[in-house]
Enzyme design. Structure first.
Site, short mmCIF file in Angstrom:
data_model
loop_
_atom_site.label_atom_id
_atom_site.label_comp_id
_atom_site.label_asym_id
_atom_site.label_seq_id
_atom_site.Cartn_x
_atom_site.Cartn_y
_atom_site.Cartn_z
N TYR A 211 -55.18 -29.19 -17.91
CA TYR A 211 -54.82 -28.72 -19.24
C TYR A 211 -54.71 -29.86 -20.25
CZ TYR A 211 -53.78 -24.37 -16.87
OH TYR A 211 -53.88 -23.22 -16.14
N LYS B 64 -47.64 -18.67 -4.30
CA LYS B 64 -48.51 -18.96 -3.17
C LYS B 64 -47.73 -19.68 -2.07
CE LYS B 64 -52.95 -19.19 -5.60
NZ LYS B 64 -54.13 -20.03 -5.89
N HIS C 217 -55.22 -13.82 -15.96
CA HIS C 217 -55.30 -15.26 -15.72
C HIS C 217 -55.58 -16.01 -17.02
CE1 HIS C 217 -54.81 -17.77 -12.23
NE2 HIS C 217 -55.79 -18.57 -12.61
N ARG D 39 -52.34 -16.53 -18.57
CA ARG D 39 -51.66 -17.63 -17.87
C ARG D 39 -52.16 -18.97 -18.39
NH1 ARG D 39 -49.37 -19.38 -12.89
NH2 ARG D 39 -50.57 -20.93 -11.73
N ARG E 235 -48.86 -15.59 -12.22
CA ARG E 235 -50.11 -14.98 -11.75
C ARG E 235 -49.92 -13.46 -11.72
NH1 ARG E 235 -48.82 -19.31 -8.31
NH2 ARG E 235 -50.36 -21.02 -8.32
N HIS F 78 -47.89 -24.78 -9.48
CA HIS F 78 -48.96 -25.56 -8.87
C HIS F 78 -48.40 -26.48 -7.80
CE1 HIS F 78 -51.63 -25.19 -12.72
NE2 HIS F 78 -51.79 -24.17 -11.90
#
Length: 343
Positions: free
Chosen positions: A324, A220, A289, A292, A196, A315
């Site tokens: 995806y 995150k 993004h 990414r 990110r 994730h």
């Protein structure tokens, strides 16, 4: 608004968040936003981007409830009467104004986080957002580059880096060349690792292991992961580090990527770099993004399993990575149409 009872003076001590004993004194809008920001940052460990987004959502909700931005505006009356129907009406208003489902989903999440926190700390009589449902995301991904387009983007950045500042041999030319090499390294790193933009900006020199060609990334929720990168990215990073000193300010610290003024680069500057590079290479416009998503799409289409891609992207849920798989399905249909005689 329908009443939910009188003001709540306190919450059971064993249910309060640690270090949040003063939140019942949040008499004004500004005090409430400040206390919520501290909770999101210090206790939840959310990224700065998420904290800003949640604070903006709460501020918008308070405005909808009639709590303006004037100094000293009290929040007690609005919170005393807040209920689920108010939250639904707020979201419905945004939906009618054309807000995307992803935006509505995030604002619903912000509501639930705030409601739970406020209830635990005695500011709400009940967790009014506990039954608030988020709109189902449409699951669509932004446009991604084809492998050929990604190659064109990176080749164009390499060409610029090879010629930047070549006309003269002074300090200004050295800075121009250094920034061009930095731009190339940023683009290579984004595409090679799928990180990110906030993760890229937070990288320090010590996070890069040139021997193993890996980066240590803080994602995150302060979750750390290690991501690999390939030969072209390694070359670009090596070239950038060789000239980093031409840009670095005296107090640049250990930041891997620097802005034009010599300090840690910010997400906005990285977005501008990616947009400029896309325009120069004449490929579809996209931001960090988009790179990414392109990286994830190309890795998965190349045969990587979902679990590996999940780890690469950081994730928390495999369901997020599964978005995806549609790309692989499209690739399968294309191969089928080309190879099967009765397609």
């Amino acid at each position: 608004m329908s009443a939910q009872g009188g003001p709540v003076d306190s919450a059971p001590a064993d249910r309060r968040d640690p270090g949040a004993a003063d939140t019942t004194a949040c008499a004004t809008r500004a005090e409430l936003l400040d206390a919520f920001a501290r909770y999101l940052d210090l206790q939840r460990g959310l990224s700065a981007h998420t904290v800003r987004a949640y604070l903006g959502d709460l501020a918008d909700l308070l405005t909808f409830l009639g709590v303006g931005e004037a100094d000293g505006e009290p929040v007690g009356p609005a919170l005393d009467s807040l209920d689920l129907s108010d939250l639904r009406a707020w979201l419905a208003t945004m939906s009618a104004d054309g807000a995307a489902r992803a935006t509505l989903a995030r604002r619903s999440a912000a509501c639930r986080t705030f409601s739970t926190w406020a209830h635990r700390n005695g500011m709400l009589a009940a967790d009014v957002a506990a039954r608030l449902r988020s709109p189902r995301a449409d699951g669509r991904l932004p446009s991604v580059l084809t492998p050929a387009q990604a190659t064109a983007l990176l080749d164009a950045a390499a060409d610029v880096a090879a010629t930047a500042g070549a006309a003269t041999d002074d300090d200004a030319a050295a800075t121009t060349r250094a920034l061009a090499l930095r731009d190339r390294a940023i683009l290579e790193a984004l595409y090679a690792t799928g990180v990110r933009v906030s993760e890229l900006c937070a990288l320090d020199l010590g996070d890069v292991d040139a021997t193993r060609r890996t980066m240590r990334v803080l994602g995150k929720g302060n979750k750390e992961r290690t991501v690999p990168y390939g030969g072209p990215a390694a070359t670009a990073l090596e070239d950038w580090l060789a000239v980093r000193g031409a840009v670095a300010a005296s107090d640049a610290g250990a930041a891997l990527f620097l802005g034009a003024r010599g300090h840690r680069i910010g997400p906005r500057a990285v977005r501008e770099i990616v947009h400029r590079a896309a325009a120069r290479a004449d490929v579809p416009d996209l931001g960090p993004h988009g790179l990414r998503h392109s990286a994830a799409t190309h890795v998965l289409s190349g045969g990587a399993d979902l679990r590996s891609v999940q780890e690469l992207l950081g994730h928390s849920s495999l369901a997020t990575t599964q978005r995806y798989t549609h790309v692989s399905a499209e690739r399968l249909r294309a191969v089928y149409a080309q190879a099967f005689p009765r397609a």
